[in-house]
Design a protein around this motif. Structure first.
Motif, PDB file in Angstrom:
ATOM      1  N   ARG A 131      17.403 -45.305  23.071  1.00  0.00           N
ATOM      2  CA  ARG A 131      15.992 -44.912  22.962  1.00  0.00           C
ATOM      3  C   ARG A 131      15.810 -43.443  23.347  1.00  0.00           C
ATOM      4  NH1 ARG A 131      12.198 -49.407  23.006  1.00  0.00           N
ATOM      5  NH2 ARG A 131      13.376 -51.339  23.078  1.00  0.00           N
ATOM      6  N   GLY A 132      16.517 -43.013  24.392  1.00  0.00           N
ATOM      7  CA  GLY A 132      16.465 -41.618  24.806  1.00  0.00           C
ATOM      8  C   GLY A 132      16.982 -40.695  23.721  1.00  0.00           C
ATOM      9  N   LEU A 133      18.031 -41.116  23.040  1.00  0.00           N
ATOM     10  CA  LEU A 133      18.565 -40.328  21.928  1.00  0.00           C
ATOM     11  C   LEU A 133      17.520 -40.196  20.823  1.00  0.00           C
ATOM     12  CD1 LEU A 133      20.992 -38.870  20.621  1.00  0.00           C
ATOM     13  CD2 LEU A 133      21.744 -41.107  19.777  1.00  0.00           C
ATOM     14  N   CYS A 134      16.870 -41.293  20.498  1.00  0.00           N
ATOM     15  CA  CYS A 134      15.801 -41.250  19.481  1.00  0.00           C
ATOM     16  C   CYS A 134      14.699 -40.270  19.899  1.00  0.00           C
ATOM     17  CB  CYS A 134      15.202 -42.639  19.273  1.00  0.00           C
ATOM     18  SG  CYS A 134      16.236 -43.777  18.330  1.00  0.00           S
ATOM     19  N   ARG A 135      14.235 -40.393  21.146  1.00  0.00           N
ATOM     20  CA  ARG A 135      13.168 -39.521  21.633  1.00  0.00           C
ATOM     21  C   ARG A 135      13.589 -38.058  21.610  1.00  0.00           C
ATOM     22  NH1 ARG A 135      12.294 -43.719  25.224  1.00  0.00           N
ATOM     23  NH2 ARG A 135      13.613 -42.758  26.804  1.00  0.00           N
ATOM     24  N   LEU A 138      15.492 -36.586  19.697  1.00  0.00           N
ATOM     25  CA  LEU A 138      15.561 -36.065  18.328  1.00  0.00           C
ATOM     26  C   LEU A 138      14.246 -36.252  17.579  1.00  0.00           C
ATOM     27  CD1 LEU A 138      19.198 -37.194  17.506  1.00  0.00           C
ATOM     28  CD2 LEU A 138      18.388 -34.853  17.882  1.00  0.00           C
ATOM     29  N   GLY A 139      13.184 -36.534  18.324  1.00  0.00           N
ATOM     30  CA  GLY A 139      11.851 -36.622  17.739  1.00  0.00           C
ATOM     31  C   GLY A 139      11.605 -37.857  16.901  1.00  0.00           C
ATOM     32  N   ARG A 140      12.354 -38.902  17.127  1.00  0.00           N
ATOM     33  CA  ARG A 140      12.175 -40.159  16.385  1.00  0.00           C
ATOM     34  C   ARG A 140      11.506 -41.176  17.294  1.00  0.00           C
ATOM     35  NH1 ARG A 140      13.898 -37.781  11.857  1.00  0.00           N
ATOM     36  NH2 ARG A 140      16.138 -37.579  11.642  1.00  0.00           N
ATOM     37  N   PRO A 141      10.703 -42.045  16.721  1.00  0.00           N
ATOM     38  CA  PRO A 141      10.162 -43.133  17.550  1.00  0.00           C
ATOM     39  C   PRO A 141      11.322 -44.006  18.040  1.00  0.00           C
ATOM     40  CG  PRO A 141       9.287 -43.224  15.284  1.00  0.00           C
ATOM     41  CD  PRO A 141      10.275 -42.115  15.339  1.00  0.00           C
ATOM     42  N   HIS A 142      11.180 -44.606  19.180  1.00  0.00           N
ATOM     43  CA  HIS A 142      12.277 -45.402  19.733  1.00  0.00           C
ATOM     44  C   HIS A 142      12.134 -46.880  19.408  1.00  0.00           C
ATOM     45  CE1 HIS A 142       9.646 -46.321  23.170  1.00  0.00           C
ATOM     46  NE2 HIS A 142       9.356 -45.041  23.145  1.00  0.00           N
ATOM     47  N   ASP A 143      11.589 -47.162  18.223  1.00  0.00           N
ATOM     48  CA  ASP A 143      11.527 -48.534  17.742  1.00  0.00           C
ATOM     49  C   ASP A 143      12.573 -48.714  16.639  1.00  0.00           C
ATOM     50  OD1 ASP A 143      10.417 -47.090  15.653  1.00  0.00           O
ATOM     51  OD2 ASP A 143       8.460 -48.042  15.751  1.00  0.00           O
ATOM     52  N   LEU A 144      12.565 -49.857  15.974  1.00  0.00           N
ATOM     53  CA  LEU A 144      13.560 -50.142  14.943  1.00  0.00           C
ATOM     54  C   LEU A 144      13.475 -49.150  13.782  1.00  0.00           C
ATOM     55  CD1 LEU A 144      15.857 -51.919  13.975  1.00  0.00           C
ATOM     56  CD2 LEU A 144      14.159 -53.461  12.974  1.00  0.00           C
ATOM     57  N   LYS A 145      12.252 -48.810  13.369  1.00  0.00           N
ATOM     58  CA  LYS A 145      12.111 -47.840  12.276  1.00  0.00           C
ATOM     59  C   LYS A 145      12.670 -46.471  12.664  1.00  0.00           C
ATOM     60  CE  LYS A 145       8.290 -49.592   9.565  1.00  0.00           C
ATOM     61  NZ  LYS A 145       7.038 -49.243   8.914  1.00  0.00           N
ATOM     62  N   GLY A 146      12.408 -46.053  13.887  1.00  0.00           N
ATOM     63  CA  GLY A 146      12.929 -44.782  14.361  1.00  0.00           C
ATOM     64  C   GLY A 146      14.444 -44.784  14.425  1.00  0.00           C
ATOM     65  N   LEU A 147      14.998 -45.903  14.859  1.00  0.00           N
ATOM     66  CA  LEU A 147      16.446 -46.031  14.929  1.00  0.00           C
ATOM     67  C   LEU A 147      17.059 -45.985  13.534  1.00  0.00           C
ATOM     68  CD1 LEU A 147      18.959 -46.465  16.649  1.00  0.00           C
ATOM     69  CD2 LEU A 147      18.523 -48.910  16.507  1.00  0.00           C
ATOM     70  N   GLU A 148      16.442 -46.699  12.609  1.00  0.00           N
ATOM     71  CA  GLU A 148      16.946 -46.676  11.230  1.00  0.00           C
ATOM     72  C   GLU A 148      16.852 -45.280  10.635  1.00  0.00           C
ATOM     73  OE1 GLU A 148      14.664 -49.773   9.368  1.00  0.00           O
ATOM     74  OE2 GLU A 148      15.996 -51.349  10.096  1.00  0.00           O
ATOM     75  N   ALA A 149      15.774 -44.563  10.924  1.00  0.00           N
ATOM     76  CA  ALA A 149      15.635 -43.187  10.446  1.00  0.00           C
ATOM     77  C   ALA A 149      16.707 -42.296  11.062  1.00  0.00           C
ATOM     78  CB  ALA A 149      14.239 -42.647  10.769  1.00  0.00           C
ATOM     79  N   LEU A 150      16.971 -42.501  12.336  1.00  0.00           N
ATOM     80  CA  LEU A 150      18.007 -41.723  13.015  1.00  0.00           C
ATOM     81  C   LEU A 150      19.374 -41.998  12.396  1.00  0.00           C
ATOM     82  CD1 LEU A 150      18.644 -39.788  15.387  1.00  0.00           C
ATOM     83  CD2 LEU A 150      19.079 -41.841  16.743  1.00  0.00           C
ATOM     84  N   LEU A 151      19.665 -43.253  12.163  1.00  0.00           N
ATOM     85  CA  LEU A 151      20.937 -43.610  11.535  1.00  0.00           C
ATOM     86  C   LEU A 151      21.037 -43.006  10.130  1.00  0.00           C
ATOM     87  CD1 LEU A 151      21.418 -47.314  12.674  1.00  0.00           C
ATOM     88  CD2 LEU A 151      22.939 -45.397  13.180  1.00  0.00           C
ATOM     89  N   GLY A 152      19.937 -43.026   9.397  1.00  0.00           N
ATOM     90  CA  GLY A 152      19.932 -42.425   8.059  1.00  0.00           C
ATOM     91  C   GLY A 152      20.218 -40.932   8.111  1.00  0.00           C
ATOM     92  N   TRP A 153      19.728 -40.258   9.135  1.00  0.00           N
ATOM     93  CA  TRP A 153      19.927 -38.818   9.286  1.00  0.00           C
ATOM     94  C   TRP A 153      21.352 -38.489   9.735  1.00  0.00           C
ATOM     95  CZ3 TRP A 153      20.649 -36.164  14.069  1.00  0.00           C
ATOM     96  CH2 TRP A 153      20.700 -34.765  13.943  1.00  0.00           C
ATOM     97  N   CYS A 154      21.847 -39.197  10.749  1.00  0.00           N
ATOM     98  CA  CYS A 154      23.156 -38.835  11.310  1.00  0.00           C
ATOM     99  C   CYS A 154      24.320 -39.516  10.592  1.00  0.00           C
ATOM    100  CB  CYS A 154      23.204 -39.133  12.810  1.00  0.00           C
ATOM    101  SG  CYS A 154      23.379 -40.863  13.255  1.00  0.00           S
ATOM    102  N   ASP A 155      24.019 -40.545   9.815  1.00  0.00           N
ATOM    103  CA  ASP A 155      25.081 -41.290   9.127  1.00  0.00           C
ATOM    104  C   ASP A 155      24.674 -41.588   7.685  1.00  0.00           C
ATOM    105  OD1 ASP A 155      27.524 -42.716   8.919  1.00  0.00           O
ATOM    106  OD2 ASP A 155      26.501 -44.599   9.400  1.00  0.00           O
ATOM    107  N   PRO A 156      24.469 -40.536   6.875  1.00  0.00           N
ATOM    108  CA  PRO A 156      23.975 -40.750   5.512  1.00  0.00           C
ATOM    109  C   PRO A 156      24.931 -41.563   4.634  1.00  0.00           C
ATOM    110  CG  PRO A 156      24.665 -38.471   5.810  1.00  0.00           C
ATOM    111  CD  PRO A 156      24.728 -39.131   7.152  1.00  0.00           C
TER     112      PRO A 156
END
Length: 161
Positions: A65-69, A71-89
């Motif tokens: 959750r801290g990693l999401c925050r 990087l400016g992503r919400p720390h919910d499931l959608k934010g995590l999925e967005a983070l994964l999409g960005w760092c692991d395309p």
């Protein structure tokens, strides 16, 4: 943070969480065995171990959750999925993430099963206690000499009138 560093950190977090969830599943199975056997001492040990394992899982979750925050992503499931999409395309973490999710679902089922068994045991104990206590819920009165009329009547001693 660049995408590659984020992907490496996410990979580590997913790996740690999956490992801890595997350990939790084993502990929940052990807890269920102790519940079935009514082995209170072993159950207490298993519950302490389970709490420690859950604490490790929560620590990993907090870090994610801290990693999401950060990087400016919400720390919910959608934010995590967005983070994964960005760092692991390319989706190299997808199978690991799916395994982690599957392990979490398994643990939830095992925990629910244990909770159901524990709840049933508790109701059984409460019903038994209710029967024991219910038989003693007579009105207690005292006679003129201070004797208890319920106890005296049971023992044939209530001759005070």
């Amino acid at each position: 943070m660049d995408p590659q560093s984020c992907r490496e950190q996410m990979s580590r977090l997913i790996r740690e969480e999956t490992t801890a969830l595997g350990e939790l599943a084993v502990l929940l199975e052990r807890e269920y065995t102790h519940l079935n056997a009514s082995d209170v001492e072993s159950l207490n040990v298993a519950m302490r171990e389970r709490h420690q394992c859950v604490a490790r899982i929560l620590k990993v979750d907090d870090e994610r959750r801290g990693l999401c925050r950060s990087l400016g992503r919400p720390h919910d499931l959608k934010g995590l999925e967005a983070l994964l999409g960005w760092c692991d395309p390319l989706g190299t973490l997808a199978s690991a993430w799916a395994a982690c999710t599957s392990a979490a679902i398994k643990c939830r089922g095992l925990n629910d099963r244990n909770g159901t068994l524990a709840g049933a045991r508790l109701q059984n104990v409460q019903a038994r206690l209710g029967m024991l206590i219910g038989g003693r819920r007579e009105t207690v009165t005292y006679g003129p000499r201070g004797t208890c009329s319920v106890a005296a009547a049971r023992h044939g001693l209530n001759r005070e009138a």
